[in-house]
Design a protein around this motif. Structure first.
Motif, short mmCIF file in Angstrom:
data_model
loop_
_atom_site.label_atom_id
_atom_site.label_comp_id
_atom_site.label_asym_id
_atom_site.label_seq_id
_atom_site.Cartn_x
_atom_site.Cartn_y
_atom_site.Cartn_z
N VAL A 252 12.24 35.96 52.03
CA VAL A 252 13.51 35.61 52.67
C VAL A 252 14.37 34.76 51.74
O VAL A 252 15.57 34.99 51.58
CB VAL A 252 13.26 34.88 54.01
CG1 VAL A 252 14.56 34.30 54.56
CG2 VAL A 252 12.65 35.83 55.02
N PHE A 253 13.75 33.78 51.09
CA PHE A 253 14.49 32.89 50.19
C PHE A 253 15.07 33.67 49.02
O PHE A 253 16.26 33.51 48.67
CB PHE A 253 13.57 31.79 49.68
CG PHE A 253 14.21 30.86 48.69
CD1 PHE A 253 15.04 29.84 49.11
CD2 PHE A 253 13.98 31.02 47.33
CE1 PHE A 253 15.64 28.99 48.19
CE2 PHE A 253 14.58 30.18 46.40
CZ PHE A 253 15.42 29.16 46.85
N LEU A 254 14.26 34.54 48.42
CA LEU A 254 14.73 35.30 47.26
C LEU A 254 15.83 36.29 47.63
O LEU A 254 16.77 36.51 46.86
CB LEU A 254 13.56 36.03 46.60
CG LEU A 254 12.52 35.13 45.91
CD1 LEU A 254 11.39 35.96 45.35
CD2 LEU A 254 13.17 34.29 44.81
N LEU A 255 15.71 36.90 48.81
CA LEU A 255 16.75 37.83 49.25
C LEU A 255 18.10 37.14 49.38
O LEU A 255 19.14 37.72 49.05
CB LEU A 255 16.35 38.48 50.57
CG LEU A 255 15.25 39.54 50.52
CD1 LEU A 255 14.90 40.02 51.92
CD2 LEU A 255 15.69 40.73 49.66
N MET A 256 18.09 35.90 49.87
CA MET A 256 19.35 35.17 49.98
C MET A 256 19.94 34.82 48.61
O MET A 256 21.15 34.74 48.45
CB MET A 256 19.13 33.87 50.77
CG MET A 256 18.75 34.07 52.24
SD MET A 256 20.01 34.94 53.21
CE MET A 256 19.17 36.53 53.43
N GLN A 257 19.03 34.65 47.61
CA GLN A 257 19.50 34.27 46.28
C GLN A 257 20.10 35.45 45.52
O GLN A 257 20.98 35.25 44.68
CB GLN A 257 18.34 33.67 45.47
CG GLN A 257 17.68 32.47 46.12
CD GLN A 257 18.66 31.38 46.49
OE1 GLN A 257 19.50 31.00 45.68
NE2 GLN A 257 18.54 30.86 47.71
N VAL A 258 19.60 36.66 45.77
CA VAL A 258 20.07 37.82 44.99
C VAL A 258 21.37 38.38 45.54
O VAL A 258 21.98 39.26 44.91
CB VAL A 258 19.00 38.93 44.96
CG1 VAL A 258 17.73 38.43 44.31
CG2 VAL A 258 18.72 39.46 46.35
N LEU A 259 21.82 37.89 46.70
CA LEU A 259 23.09 38.37 47.23
C LEU A 259 24.22 37.98 46.29
O LEU A 259 24.24 36.87 45.74
CB LEU A 259 23.35 37.79 48.62
CG LEU A 259 22.43 38.29 49.74
CD1 LEU A 259 22.75 37.56 51.04
CD2 LEU A 259 22.59 39.78 49.93
N PRO A 260 25.20 38.86 46.07
CA PRO A 260 26.27 38.54 45.13
C PRO A 260 27.17 37.41 45.64
O PRO A 260 27.31 37.20 46.84
CB PRO A 260 27.05 39.86 45.04
CG PRO A 260 26.75 40.58 46.32
CD PRO A 260 25.35 40.19 46.67
N GLY A 261 27.77 36.70 44.69
CA GLY A 261 28.69 35.63 45.06
C GLY A 261 28.05 34.26 44.95
O GLY A 261 26.83 34.12 44.91
N ASN A 262 28.89 33.26 44.90
CA ASN A 262 28.46 31.87 44.81
C ASN A 262 28.63 31.21 46.16
O ASN A 262 29.73 31.18 46.72
CB ASN A 262 29.29 31.14 43.74
CG ASN A 262 28.81 29.73 43.50
OD1 ASN A 262 28.79 28.91 44.41
ND2 ASN A 262 28.44 29.44 42.26
#
Length: 315
Positions: free
Chosen positions: A23-33
């Motif tokens: 879950v944590f990694l999926l949130m990080q790979v989403l595009p944008g800052n």
């Protein structure tokens, strides 16, 4: 038995830990800052950098994960970058609403499915059994949101028996609470009841062909008596499996129902957070939903040992 329980608890903990990483990694790979989104497109690079330092977004990912998961384990899901408010109270309030709807819906679905499925099995070659089977097939084809709209049109707009939207906590008046709970619960329960009715029918039919049920009939019990005394417990094992899966499905289905009835549950909060790109809130809500699904699977496994002595002896 104690060893079996310990093994299942360890599996639950390990699976939840792996899920938290995913879950944590999926949130990080989403595009944008995330900081840029929180401040808006007109934010200066200095302001974005300041917000990243404030919330630790400039630190290495392993450090961010350990900080987040340590907070989750203590009940602190962090602070929203968008609203600047703590996330834990939002999740705590919304999860109560969702669990009330889901648990009440499953209870209603089982109250409908168990007797109807048993009747469909006992009277499988008669008009009653055929009618129940046909009705369950129709119910399976109806999506939750369509059932919700139909119920609103009939019982709210047509008859005026229930409000069409909104939510009231039990402390605001139990009658008001039940009035706003009725239609969402029915919208979720009717579709799940149709699915469970099919499984109950199949499970009861299989049990009715077993030798121990014929022996009970030979001792003088009628078919319904033999089924109630000796058959339903054996038929419950596959039904419990399906009910556990359907309960997890209802957690996801509640997202749609909460939108239709304007209910402030986990689904509404998740949709709001996604729309605002409030990723840390999305991360917390998704993690809670994952843990709830894993917990349901654990409960189903433990119920097997209660229902089936063979599983208990093997455990």
């Amino acid at each position: 038995m104690a060893g079996y329980l310990i093994r299942r608890l360890l599996q639950f903990v390990v699976t939840a830990a792996i899920a938290s990483v995913i879950v944590f990694l999926l949130m990080q790979v989403l595009p944008g800052n995330a900081a840029q989104v929180a401040l808006g497109t007109n934010a200066t690079p200095e302001a974005v950098a300041q917000l990243e330092r404030t919330y630790g977004l400039d630190r290495p990912l392993p450090v961010q994960y350990l900080d987040w998961i340590s907070g989750v384990l203590t009940g602190d899901f962090g602070t929203s970058y968008v609203t600047r408010a703590p996330i834990t109270p939002v999740i705590a309030d919304s999860i109560q609403v969702t669990l009330i709807i889901v648990i009440a819906s499953m209870a209603v679905a089982l109250l409908i499915a168990v007797p109807l499925g048993s009747l469909a099995a006992v009277f499988q070659k008669r008009t009653l059994g055929t009618a129940i089977s046909a009705a369950s097939q129709v119910g399976i084809a109806v999506p939750n949101f369509l059932a919700a709209i139909i119920l609103i049109m009939i019982f709210s707009l047509g008859l005026g028996w229930f409000p069409s939207s909104g939510w009231a906590a039990p402390i605001e008046g139990f009658g008001r609470f039940l009035a706003r709970l009725a239609l969402p619960v029915l919208a979720l329960a009717l579709v799940q009841a149709a699915i469970l009715t099919r499984y109950v029918r199949s499970a009861v039919l299989e049990v009715m062909r077993e030798d121990f049920l014929r022996t009970a009939r030979a001792k003088g019990l009628t078919k319904p008596q033999a089924l109630v005394r000796h058959g339903l417990r054996n038929a419950a094992i596959p039904v419990v499996t399906v009910a556990g899966i359907q309960l997890a499905t209802m957690l996801i289905g509640a997202v749609v129902i909460e939108q239709v009835f304007v209910i402030p549950g986990m689904g509404s909060e998740l949709v709001r957070a996604v729309a605002n790109r409030d990723l840390v809130t999305v991360q917390g809500i998704v993690m809670v939903l994952v843990v709830l699904v894993l917990l349901l699977n654990l409960i189903v496994d433990l119920l097997y040992t209660v229902l089936d002595p063979r599983v208990r002896r093997a455990a």
